[in-house]
Design a protein around this motif. Structure first.
Motif, mmCIF file in Angstrom:
data_model
loop_
_atom_site.group_PDB
_atom_site.id
_atom_site.type_symbol
_atom_site.label_atom_id
_atom_site.label_comp_id
_atom_site.label_asym_id
_atom_site.label_seq_id
_atom_site.Cartn_x
_atom_site.Cartn_y
_atom_site.Cartn_z
ATOM 1 N N UNK A 93 0.842 -1.202 0.000
ATOM 2 C CA UNK A 93 0.000 0.000 0.000
ATOM 3 C C UNK A 93 0.875 1.248 0.000
ATOM 4 N N UNK A 94 0.233 2.366 -0.308
ATOM 5 C CA UNK A 94 0.841 3.681 -0.103
ATOM 6 C C UNK A 94 2.170 3.887 -0.812
ATOM 7 N N UNK A 95 3.094 4.489 -0.108
ATOM 8 C CA UNK A 95 4.387 4.867 -0.687
ATOM 9 C C UNK A 95 5.176 3.633 -1.111
ATOM 10 N N UNK A 96 5.156 2.596 -0.282
ATOM 11 C CA UNK A 96 5.899 1.381 -0.621
ATOM 12 C C UNK A 96 5.368 0.718 -1.876
ATOM 13 N N UNK A 97 4.055 0.745 -2.054
ATOM 14 C CA UNK A 97 3.444 0.181 -3.261
ATOM 15 C C UNK A 97 3.950 0.935 -4.494
ATOM 16 N N UNK A 98 3.948 2.250 -4.397
ATOM 17 C CA UNK A 98 4.395 3.062 -5.541
ATOM 18 C C UNK A 98 5.880 2.851 -5.827
ATOM 19 N N UNK A 99 6.682 2.729 -4.772
ATOM 20 C CA UNK A 99 8.114 2.483 -4.973
ATOM 21 C C UNK A 99 8.337 1.121 -5.628
ATOM 22 N N UNK A 100 7.606 0.107 -5.160
ATOM 23 C CA UNK A 100 7.752 -1.228 -5.751
ATOM 24 C C UNK A 100 7.350 -1.210 -7.226
ATOM 25 N N UNK A 101 6.298 -0.445 -7.550
ATOM 26 C CA UNK A 101 5.901 -0.309 -8.957
ATOM 27 C C UNK A 101 7.031 0.292 -9.786
ATOM 28 N N UNK A 102 7.693 1.310 -9.227
ATOM 29 C CA UNK A 102 8.802 1.935 -9.947
ATOM 30 C C UNK A 102 9.920 0.929 -10.211
ATOM 31 N N UNK A 103 10.217 0.118 -9.195
ATOM 32 C CA UNK A 103 11.257 -0.897 -9.400
ATOM 33 C C UNK A 103 10.828 -1.883 -10.480
ATOM 34 N N UNK A 104 9.577 -2.340 -10.429
ATOM 35 C CA UNK A 104 9.106 -3.297 -11.434
ATOM 36 C C UNK A 104 9.211 -2.682 -12.837
ATOM 37 N N UNK A 105 8.787 -1.430 -12.946
ATOM 38 C CA UNK A 105 8.819 -0.771 -14.264
ATOM 39 C C UNK A 105 10.244 -0.539 -14.748
ATOM 40 N N UNK A 106 11.184 -0.480 -13.817
ATOM 41 C CA UNK A 106 12.578 -0.244 -14.184
ATOM 42 C C UNK A 106 13.384 -1.538 -14.269
ATOM 43 N N UNK A 107 12.695 -2.680 -14.385
ATOM 44 C CA UNK A 107 13.377 -3.923 -14.722
ATOM 45 C C UNK A 107 13.854 -4.765 -13.566
ATOM 46 N N UNK A 108 13.360 -4.492 -12.369
ATOM 47 C CA UNK A 108 13.767 -5.280 -11.202
ATOM 48 C C UNK A 108 12.790 -6.409 -10.918
ATOM 49 N N UNK A 109 13.314 -7.503 -10.356
ATOM 50 C CA UNK A 109 12.494 -8.473 -9.646
ATOM 51 C C UNK A 109 12.365 -8.000 -8.204
ATOM 52 N N UNK A 110 11.391 -8.552 -7.505
ATOM 53 C CA UNK A 110 11.074 -8.010 -6.182
ATOM 54 C C UNK A 110 10.857 -9.076 -5.128
#
Ligand SMILES: NC(=O)c1ccc[n+]([C@@H]2O[C@H](COP(=O)([O-])OP(=O)(O)OC[C@H]3O[C@@H](n4cnc5c(N)ncnc54)[C@H](OP(=O)(O)O)[C@@H]3O)[C@@H](O)[C@H]2O)c1
Length: 247
Positions: A20-37
């Protein structure tokens, strides 16, 4: 994580509080930038969030753990180790706030907040920092808050908890420059009041023509995929951090 995921060739990021919240958005950024999570949350909403991140091509290990418990920290770190991969980036973000007069608020609730906002950050930063130092590189992002920079009456425990994470990050940053120069540590200091599950949108972020509906537990779930009411500096700081960590 299956063998083909271990060999995906993508860098791996850990994001706590990713449901949720800020962490959700940060994780989305990582996914969009080619990271696994490895993406963590306390509730099963982390599974729904993981499905969102996978839409962007990321292989995701969702982890449900209560980070206010020492065992929860162990569960999260074990999940990272189980991938068998070096951790390129770690976002220590899970946290919560409590509002109200200190004379009235509940002590056990506040001690629980400290366990999450402070103790879990230190407990997770230890294996993360050692792991990254051993590998010679990595990026650690620790969510702090604008509340770290001034007294926060009526959030008398929350604000100081964010001050701790800010100073902790700054101190660790200096140590890493000496001992492991390939490892960077960044405090995400600029989130001011940010519309999220724990914090309703501030009045200044709501367009006058579109008054925010009263938020209920149901309306807060699932997490939104975009955060148009974020202060611009919050989004740009986060994006800069992620993009500074190219695959
Ligand atoms: N929102 C703001 O205005 C603001 C401003 C500055 C800084 N911050 C900081 O940003 C961070 C995230 O805040 P947010 O507003 O984005 O919060 P949020 O929307 O409420 O999300 C909190 C996240 O942390 C997880 N979490 C909560 N308690 C947990 C626990 N005991 N163990 C493990 N995970 C737990 C939640 O998991 P579940 O969803 O599964 O419960 C969720 O993923 C916090 O550290 C906060 O201090 C927030």
């Amino acid at each position: 994580m299956s063998t083909d995921q271990r060999d995906s060739g993508r860098p791996l990021a850990l994001v706590t509080g990713a449901s949720a919240g800020i962490g959700y958005q940060l994780a989305l950024l990582f996914a969009r930038n080619g990271y696994d999570l490895v993406a963590t949350g306390r509730s099963d909403s982390i599974d729904r969030a993981a499905a969102d991140f996978e839409q962007h091509g990321a292989h995701v290990v969702p982890v449900r753990a209560d980070l206010s418990e020492r065992d929860g920290v162990q569960v999260v770190w074990q999940a990272v180790q189980d991938t068998g991969r070096p951790l390129e980036a770690a976002v220590l973000n899970a946290g919560r706030s409590i509002g109200g007069a200190f004379l009235d608020t509940d002590l056990d609730d506040e001690l629980d907040l400290l366990a999450l906002n402070i103790t879990s950050v230190v407990a997770l930063a230890k294996p993360v920092a050692r792991h990254m130092a051993d590998h010679g590189n990595g990026k650690i992002l620790i969510t702090s808050s604008l509340s770290a920079t001034l007294p926060t009456p009526y959030e008398t425990v929350y604000g100081p908890s964010r001050a701790f994470t800010y100073m902790f990050a700054e101190a660790l940053r200096q140590e890493m420059k000496d001992r492991a120069p390939g490892v960077t540590v960044t405090a995400l200091l600029l989130p001011g009041a940010t519309d999220s599950n724990s914090t309703p949108a501030p009045a200044w972020a709501t367009p006058p023509s579109a008054p925010a509906p009263r938020r209920t537990a149901a309306s807060r779930s699932p997490p939104r995929a975009t955060a148009p009411s974020w202060p611009a500096e919050t989004t740009s700081s986060a994006e800069t951090c992620v993009r500074n960590s190219p695959p």
